[in-house]
Design an enzyme around this catalytic site. Structure first.
Site, PDB file in Angstrom:
ATOM      1  N   LYS A  98      33.437  15.579  13.914  1.00  0.00           N
ATOM      2  CA  LYS A  98      33.520  15.124  12.421  1.00  0.00           C
ATOM      3  C   LYS A  98      33.536  16.340  11.618  1.00  0.00           C
ATOM      4  O   LYS A  98      32.595  16.964  11.377  1.00  0.00           O
ATOM      5  CB  LYS A  98      32.485  13.996  12.163  1.00  0.00           C
ATOM      6  CG  LYS A  98      32.721  13.500  10.502  1.00  0.00           C
ATOM      7  CD  LYS A  98      31.495  12.892  10.349  1.00  0.00           C
ATOM      8  CE  LYS A  98      31.475  12.441   8.794  1.00  0.00           C
ATOM      9  NZ  LYS A  98      30.318  11.668   8.397  1.00  0.00           N
ATOM     10  N   GLY A 159      25.591   8.762   0.755  1.00  0.00           N
ATOM     11  CA  GLY A 159      24.148   8.190   0.527  1.00  0.00           C
ATOM     12  C   GLY A 159      23.959   7.476  -0.729  1.00  0.00           C
ATOM     13  O   GLY A 159      22.676   7.036  -1.098  1.00  0.00           O
ATOM     14  N   ALA A 185      30.601   6.783   4.201  1.00  0.00           N
ATOM     15  CA  ALA A 185      30.153   7.261   3.083  1.00  0.00           C
ATOM     16  C   ALA A 185      30.049   6.385   1.767  1.00  0.00           C
ATOM     17  O   ALA A 185      31.035   5.631   1.508  1.00  0.00           O
ATOM     18  CB  ALA A 185      30.354   8.696   2.310  1.00  0.00           C
ATOM     19  N   GLY A 186      28.781   6.195   1.383  1.00  0.00           N
ATOM     20  CA  GLY A 186      28.640   5.413   0.171  1.00  0.00           C
ATOM     21  C   GLY A 186      28.360   3.676   0.291  1.00  0.00           C
ATOM     22  O   GLY A 186      28.178   3.034  -0.514  1.00  0.00           O
ATOM     23  N   ASN A 207      24.788   5.457   7.522  1.00  0.00           N
ATOM     24  CA  ASN A 207      23.613   5.930   8.028  1.00  0.00           C
ATOM     25  C   ASN A 207      22.679   5.613   7.128  1.00  0.00           C
ATOM     26  O   ASN A 207      21.822   4.740   7.521  1.00  0.00           O
ATOM     27  CB  ASN A 207      23.932   7.551   8.296  1.00  0.00           C
ATOM     28  CG  ASN A 207      22.551   8.183   8.620  1.00  0.00           C
ATOM     29  OD1 ASN A 207      22.372   9.297   8.604  1.00  0.00           O
ATOM     30  ND2 ASN A 207      21.314   7.369   8.940  1.00  0.00           N
ATOM     31  N   THR A 208      22.560   6.110   5.979  1.00  0.00           N
ATOM     32  CA  THR A 208      21.610   5.707   4.923  1.00  0.00           C
ATOM     33  C   THR A 208      21.305   4.145   4.551  1.00  0.00           C
ATOM     34  O   THR A 208      20.284   3.603   4.436  1.00  0.00           O
ATOM     35  CB  THR A 208      21.935   6.291   3.570  1.00  0.00           C
ATOM     36  OG1 THR A 208      21.816   7.752   3.776  1.00  0.00           O
ATOM     37  CG2 THR A 208      20.707   6.172   2.581  1.00  0.00           C
TER      38      THR A 208
END
Length: 253
Positions: A98, A159, A185-186, A207-208
């Site tokens: 990635k 995040g 993301a986000g 992830n987050t």
């Protein structure tokens, strides 16, 4: 039933790509991975001991084989990302990579020029390249042309949990590209995941949103169902939006 997601000839039954950072502890990390049923795990190469990856503090806690997707987080140029990717491949981690290249430490917005350059070179070298990029349809298309096996536009900055800030662009990307589109993301909740899938995304990377949830294991399970629901909704086809009401049981004259 949903068909499998295929990237570079590899079939994946799960459309969730899962990050491995920021969990409270390895036990919760493994329970969240199990609940998510994800098959692809991503992690920053700079956090891994490449001289002994099997004994690394991150990877040694993962209990079964997965498709690893190491990332070049922290790279600020194509040259740096390429060097990191080559080191990861040489260590035996994976030929999947990635690409993450960012100049702005505060926003972590991808550098499109450096990302494209790294994608072109690594794809030519035989890597399975999945570049993380902005939600610009033009750059996503250029990355596909450069040899990306899948393209990973961000919904919002990494995040933040802001969700998809520009659904119009994400939908244009999913319509235009022929390689898989993984929204990365986000995303902050199962609702964001469902929206991404309803816009035509082939998968999502989180992830987050899972690792920092009040209950990461429960959120991982929620995301798993959100992907399924969103994909089914996309395949079923939503009704068109209208300005005025339409009675479900019209009065017969």
């Amino acid at each position: 039933m949903m068909n499998a997601l295929t990237i570079a000839g590899k079939q994946l039954s799960s459309r969730l790509f899962l990050g491995t950072g920021r969990y409270p502890n390895p036990y919760i990390q493994n329970k969240a991975i199990e609940a998510s049923e994800a098959e692809v795990l991503t992690f920053a190469i700079r956090r891994v001991n490449l001289s002994a990856p099997d004994e690394d503090a991150i990877l040694q806690h993962i209990e079964k084989p997965f498709q690893y997707l190491p990332n070049t987080s922290g790279a600020t140029s194509a040259e740096e990302a390429i060097r990191i990717a080559r080191l990861a491949k040489a260590s035996g981690l994976s030929d999947w990579i990635k690409i993450e290249v960012s100049q702005d430490e505060k926003m972590l917005i991808p550098d499109p020029i450096e990302t494209l350059k790294a994608t072109e070179i690594l794809a030519e070298e035989g890597f399975i390249v999945l570049p993380y990029t902005s939600d610009d349809p033009a750059i996503c298309y250029r990355l596909q042309e450069a040899g990306a096996a899948a393209v990973m536009p961000g919904g919002s900055p990494i995040g933040t949990g802001l969700g998809i800030l520009n659904p119009y662009n994400i939908e244009r990307i999913t319509e235009k590209l022929t390689v898989p589109v993984i929204v990365d993301a986000g995303l902050g909740s199962a609702a964001d995941v469902t929206q991404a899938m309803e816009l035509g995304a082939d998968g999502v990377l989180l992830n987050t949103a899972i690792a920092k949830a009040r209950n990461p294991v429960m959120m991982a399970e929620a995301v798993k169902y959100a992907i399924h629901a969103g994909r089914l909704s996309y395949m079923a086809g939503r009704i068109p939006k209208k300005k005025y009401a339409t009675a479900s049981s019209p009065v017969q004259n």
